[in-house]
Design a protein around this motif. Structure first.
Motif, PDB file in Angstrom:
ATOM      1  N   ILE A  42       0.836  -1.050   0.025  1.00  0.00           N
ATOM      2  CA  ILE A  42      -0.085   0.093  -0.182  1.00  0.00           C
ATOM      3  C   ILE A  42       0.919   1.371  -0.178  1.00  0.00           C
ATOM      4  CG2 ILE A  42      -1.555   1.181   1.389  1.00  0.00           C
ATOM      5  CD1 ILE A  42      -2.625  -1.441   2.542  1.00  0.00           C
ATOM      6  N   THR A  55       1.156   5.169   0.345  1.00  0.00           N
ATOM      7  CA  THR A  55       0.567   6.182   0.914  1.00  0.00           C
ATOM      8  C   THR A  55       1.003   7.605   0.904  1.00  0.00           C
ATOM      9  OG1 THR A  55       1.314   6.417   3.304  1.00  0.00           O
ATOM     10  CG2 THR A  55      -0.336   4.725   2.861  1.00  0.00           C
ATOM     11  N   LEU A  87     -10.247  -0.339   4.053  1.00  0.00           N
ATOM     12  CA  LEU A  87      -9.671   1.193   3.743  1.00  0.00           C
ATOM     13  C   LEU A  87     -10.817   2.039   3.905  1.00  0.00           C
ATOM     14  CD1 LEU A  87      -7.053   0.580   1.349  1.00  0.00           C
ATOM     15  CD2 LEU A  87      -6.561   1.750   3.628  1.00  0.00           C
ATOM     16  N   THR A 127      -4.678   6.742   1.129  1.00  0.00           N
ATOM     17  CA  THR A 127      -4.171   5.707   0.045  1.00  0.00           C
ATOM     18  C   THR A 127      -3.785   6.249  -1.413  1.00  0.00           C
ATOM     19  OG1 THR A 127      -5.110   4.011   1.554  1.00  0.00           O
ATOM     20  CG2 THR A 127      -4.400   3.284  -0.722  1.00  0.00           C
TER      21      THR A 127
END
Length: 84
Positions: free
Chosen positions: A9, A11, A70, A78
């Motif tokens: 992920i 970010t 999420l 994200t």
């Protein structure tokens, strides 16, 4: 045997402890999900994820749960989610 997929992920930046706690919480929210090998560095969270006892889990199933989580738990912004 549990098939584990690699999750990454990206970010805009996140606290290491918060990111690790967020990933560990996935296993609590989804009782059948296993999380292992959590790594956080700068703008990236990575870990292995799979469903207990399943050796044929497609990455799309894990991505669907991640997207759902999420949405429920917006702990960070994200940029992208990759599951392989």
């Amino acid at each position: 045997m549990t098939k584990m997929c690699n999750v990454t992920i990206d970010t805009n930046g996140i606290n290491q402890e918060e990111a690790s706690a967020w990933a560990q919480e996935l296993a609590n929210v989804y009782a059948d999900m296993e999380i292992d090998n959590i790594k956080v560095s700068g703008n990236k969270i990575s870990f292995a994820a799979g469903f207990s006892g399943m050796d044929d889990t497609p990455p799309e199933d894990i991505k669907m749960r991640l997207d759902e989580y999420l949405t429920m738990n917006e702990a960070f912004q994200t940029k992208s989610v990759s599951v392989q």
